[in-house]
Motif scaffolding. Structure first.
Motif, PDB file in Angstrom:
ATOM      1  N   HIS A 295      50.837  17.295  -7.231  1.00  0.00           N
ATOM      2  CA  HIS A 295      51.307  15.933  -7.495  1.00  0.00           C
ATOM      3  C   HIS A 295      52.459  15.613  -6.551  1.00  0.00           C
ATOM      4  O   HIS A 295      53.315  16.466  -6.288  1.00  0.00           O
ATOM      5  CB  HIS A 295      51.757  15.789  -8.949  1.00  0.00           C
ATOM      6  CG  HIS A 295      50.647  16.026  -9.923  1.00  0.00           C
ATOM      7  ND1 HIS A 295      49.678  15.089 -10.194  1.00  0.00           N
ATOM      8  CD2 HIS A 295      50.329  17.107 -10.669  1.00  0.00           C
ATOM      9  CE1 HIS A 295      48.827  15.572 -11.072  1.00  0.00           C
ATOM     10  NE2 HIS A 295      49.193  16.796 -11.378  1.00  0.00           N
ATOM     11  N   ASP A 296      52.482  14.391  -6.031  1.00  0.00           N
ATOM     12  CA  ASP A 296      53.553  13.980  -5.130  1.00  0.00           C
ATOM     13  C   ASP A 296      54.924  14.077  -5.785  1.00  0.00           C
ATOM     14  O   ASP A 296      55.926  14.286  -5.107  1.00  0.00           O
ATOM     15  CB  ASP A 296      53.324  12.548  -4.627  1.00  0.00           C
ATOM     16  CG  ASP A 296      52.217  12.489  -3.583  1.00  0.00           C
ATOM     17  OD1 ASP A 296      51.865  13.551  -3.025  1.00  0.00           O
ATOM     18  OD2 ASP A 296      51.708  11.388  -3.323  1.00  0.00           O
ATOM     19  N   ALA A 297      54.968  13.940  -7.099  1.00  0.00           N
ATOM     20  CA  ALA A 297      56.251  14.015  -7.813  1.00  0.00           C
ATOM     21  C   ALA A 297      56.794  15.442  -7.852  1.00  0.00           C
ATOM     22  O   ALA A 297      57.928  15.661  -8.254  1.00  0.00           O
ATOM     23  CB  ALA A 297      56.089  13.479  -9.229  1.00  0.00           C
ATOM     24  N   GLY A 298      55.982  16.411  -7.436  1.00  0.00           N
ATOM     25  CA  GLY A 298      56.422  17.804  -7.428  1.00  0.00           C
ATOM     26  C   GLY A 298      55.903  18.573  -8.622  1.00  0.00           C
ATOM     27  O   GLY A 298      54.982  18.148  -9.298  1.00  0.00           O
ATOM     28  N   GLY A 299      56.534  19.701  -8.887  1.00  0.00           N
ATOM     29  CA  GLY A 299      56.089  20.579  -9.962  1.00  0.00           C
ATOM     30  C   GLY A 299      55.153  21.643  -9.425  1.00  0.00           C
ATOM     31  O   GLY A 299      54.876  21.721  -8.228  1.00  0.00           O
ATOM     32  N   MET A 300      54.684  22.481 -10.328  1.00  0.00           N
ATOM     33  CA  MET A 300      53.827  23.589  -9.899  1.00  0.00           C
ATOM     34  C   MET A 300      52.434  23.099  -9.532  1.00  0.00           C
ATOM     35  O   MET A 300      51.958  22.092 -10.048  1.00  0.00           O
ATOM     36  CB  MET A 300      53.747  24.655 -10.986  1.00  0.00           C
ATOM     37  CG  MET A 300      52.805  24.321 -12.118  1.00  0.00           C
ATOM     38  SD  MET A 300      52.517  25.695 -13.240  1.00  0.00           S
ATOM     39  CE  MET A 300      53.960  25.600 -14.254  1.00  0.00           C
ATOM     40  N   SER A 301      51.816  23.830  -8.628  1.00  0.00           N
ATOM     41  CA  SER A 301      50.410  23.580  -8.304  1.00  0.00           C
ATOM     42  C   SER A 301      49.563  24.087  -9.464  1.00  0.00           C
ATOM     43  O   SER A 301      49.914  25.059 -10.134  1.00  0.00           O
ATOM     44  CB  SER A 301      50.017  24.309  -7.024  1.00  0.00           C
ATOM     45  OG  SER A 301      50.734  23.822  -5.927  1.00  0.00           O
ATOM     46  N   LEU A 302      48.442  23.422  -9.690  1.00  0.00           N
ATOM     47  CA  LEU A 302      47.505  23.834 -10.726  1.00  0.00           C
ATOM     48  C   LEU A 302      46.155  24.135 -10.096  1.00  0.00           C
ATOM     49  O   LEU A 302      45.843  23.643  -9.005  1.00  0.00           O
ATOM     50  CB  LEU A 302      47.345  22.728 -11.773  1.00  0.00           C
ATOM     51  CG  LEU A 302      48.602  22.357 -12.551  1.00  0.00           C
ATOM     52  CD1 LEU A 302      48.339  21.130 -13.422  1.00  0.00           C
ATOM     53  CD2 LEU A 302      49.078  23.517 -13.401  1.00  0.00           C
ATOM     54  N   LEU A 303      45.372  24.940 -10.781  1.00  0.00           N
ATOM     55  CA  LEU A 303      44.010  25.226 -10.342  1.00  0.00           C
ATOM     56  C   LEU A 303      43.071  24.383 -11.187  1.00  0.00           C
ATOM     57  O   LEU A 303      43.033  24.519 -12.417  1.00  0.00           O
ATOM     58  CB  LEU A 303      43.673  26.703 -10.517  1.00  0.00           C
ATOM     59  CG  LEU A 303      42.239  27.084 -10.168  1.00  0.00           C
ATOM     60  CD1 LEU A 303      41.982  26.907  -8.672  1.00  0.00           C
ATOM     61  CD2 LEU A 303      41.939  28.500 -10.598  1.00  0.00           C
TER      62      LEU A 303
ATOM     63  N   THR B 183      32.671  19.163 -16.880  1.00  0.00           N
ATOM     64  CA  THR B 183      33.789  19.754 -17.605  1.00  0.00           C
ATOM     65  C   THR B 183      34.871  19.999 -16.574  1.00  0.00           C
ATOM     66  O   THR B 183      34.615  20.628 -15.546  1.00  0.00           O
ATOM     67  CB  THR B 183      33.385  21.079 -18.280  1.00  0.00           C
ATOM     68  OG1 THR B 183      32.296  20.834 -19.166  1.00  0.00           O
ATOM     69  CG2 THR B 183      34.551  21.694 -19.036  1.00  0.00           C
ATOM     70  N   VAL B 184      36.071  19.485 -16.822  1.00  0.00           N
ATOM     71  CA  VAL B 184      37.172  19.606 -15.873  1.00  0.00           C
ATOM     72  C   VAL B 184      38.405  20.077 -16.621  1.00  0.00           C
ATOM     73  O   VAL B 184      38.746  19.514 -17.671  1.00  0.00           O
ATOM     74  CB  VAL B 184      37.488  18.257 -15.184  1.00  0.00           C
ATOM     75  CG1 VAL B 184      38.639  18.403 -14.206  1.00  0.00           C
ATOM     76  CG2 VAL B 184      36.255  17.711 -14.484  1.00  0.00           C
ATOM     77  N   PHE B 185      39.049  21.128 -16.112  1.00  0.00           N
ATOM     78  CA  PHE B 185      40.313  21.530 -16.706  1.00  0.00           C
ATOM     79  C   PHE B 185      41.213  22.124 -15.639  1.00  0.00           C
ATOM     80  O   PHE B 185      40.760  22.648 -14.631  1.00  0.00           O
ATOM     81  CB  PHE B 185      40.127  22.474 -17.898  1.00  0.00           C
ATOM     82  CG  PHE B 185      39.285  23.681 -17.631  1.00  0.00           C
ATOM     83  CD1 PHE B 185      39.859  24.889 -17.286  1.00  0.00           C
ATOM     84  CD2 PHE B 185      37.907  23.615 -17.734  1.00  0.00           C
ATOM     85  CE1 PHE B 185      39.078  26.008 -17.049  1.00  0.00           C
ATOM     86  CE2 PHE B 185      37.118  24.729 -17.493  1.00  0.00           C
ATOM     87  CZ  PHE B 185      37.714  25.922 -17.151  1.00  0.00           C
ATOM     88  N   ASP B 186      42.522  21.995 -15.863  1.00  0.00           N
ATOM     89  CA  ASP B 186      43.545  22.480 -14.946  1.00  0.00           C
ATOM     90  C   ASP B 186      44.308  23.618 -15.615  1.00  0.00           C
ATOM     91  O   ASP B 186      44.632  23.527 -16.807  1.00  0.00           O
ATOM     92  CB  ASP B 186      44.533  21.370 -14.589  1.00  0.00           C
ATOM     93  CG  ASP B 186      43.876  20.191 -13.896  1.00  0.00           C
ATOM     94  OD1 ASP B 186      42.776  20.367 -13.329  1.00  0.00           O
ATOM     95  OD2 ASP B 186      44.447  19.094 -13.910  1.00  0.00           O
ATOM     96  N   VAL B 187      44.567  24.683 -14.858  1.00  0.00           N
ATOM     97  CA  VAL B 187      45.329  25.804 -15.404  1.00  0.00           C
ATOM     98  C   VAL B 187      46.492  26.146 -14.476  1.00  0.00           C
ATOM     99  O   VAL B 187      46.434  25.917 -13.267  1.00  0.00           O
ATOM    100  CB  VAL B 187      44.453  27.058 -15.646  1.00  0.00           C
ATOM    101  CG1 VAL B 187      43.379  26.784 -16.681  1.00  0.00           C
ATOM    102  CG2 VAL B 187      43.823  27.556 -14.370  1.00  0.00           C
TER     103      VAL B 187
ATOM    104  N   THR C 271      47.890  31.660 -15.992  1.00  0.00           N
ATOM    105  CA  THR C 271      46.594  31.635 -16.669  1.00  0.00           C
ATOM    106  C   THR C 271      45.467  31.913 -15.681  1.00  0.00           C
ATOM    107  O   THR C 271      44.528  32.657 -15.987  1.00  0.00           O
ATOM    108  CB  THR C 271      46.378  30.275 -17.365  1.00  0.00           C
ATOM    109  OG1 THR C 271      47.456  30.058 -18.282  1.00  0.00           O
ATOM    110  CG2 THR C 271      45.053  30.225 -18.097  1.00  0.00           C
ATOM    111  N   ALA C 272      45.561  31.352 -14.472  1.00  0.00           N
ATOM    112  CA  ALA C 272      44.533  31.588 -13.451  1.00  0.00           C
ATOM    113  C   ALA C 272      44.451  33.073 -13.096  1.00  0.00           C
ATOM    114  O   ALA C 272      43.361  33.621 -12.953  1.00  0.00           O
ATOM    115  CB  ALA C 272      44.838  30.757 -12.206  1.00  0.00           C
TER     116      ALA C 272
END
Length: 77
Positions: A26-34, A45-49, A53-54
């Protein structure tokens, strides 16, 4: 705005599902998600971890694959 970076595309031979792995930033920053997207015909089916967890999920998948008969070193490639 969200940036998606492709990581891998897989096709399950027996069920015909398409699996896509993407990094979500996200442009706002924070951790990357998978992001995992699984398509079965017209259903998604879509989910982010998160990274922890990954890692745990990946290790569980590898442990299972290595324990299967005839797996050999295929999981280490």
């Amino acid at each position: 705005m969200t940036r998606l970076t492709p990581i891998a595309k897989l096709r399950v031979p027996l069920g015909g599902q398409d699996i896509e792995l993407q990094q979500v930033d996200h442009d706002a920053g924070g951790m990357s998600l998978l992001r995992t997207r699984i398509r079965e015909k017209s259903r998604f089916t879509v989910f982010d971890v998160d990274p922890l967890t990954a890692r745990a999920w990946g290790e569980a998948l590898l442990a299972w694959a290595r324990a299967q008969p005839g797996a050999g070193d295929a999981g280490d490639a």
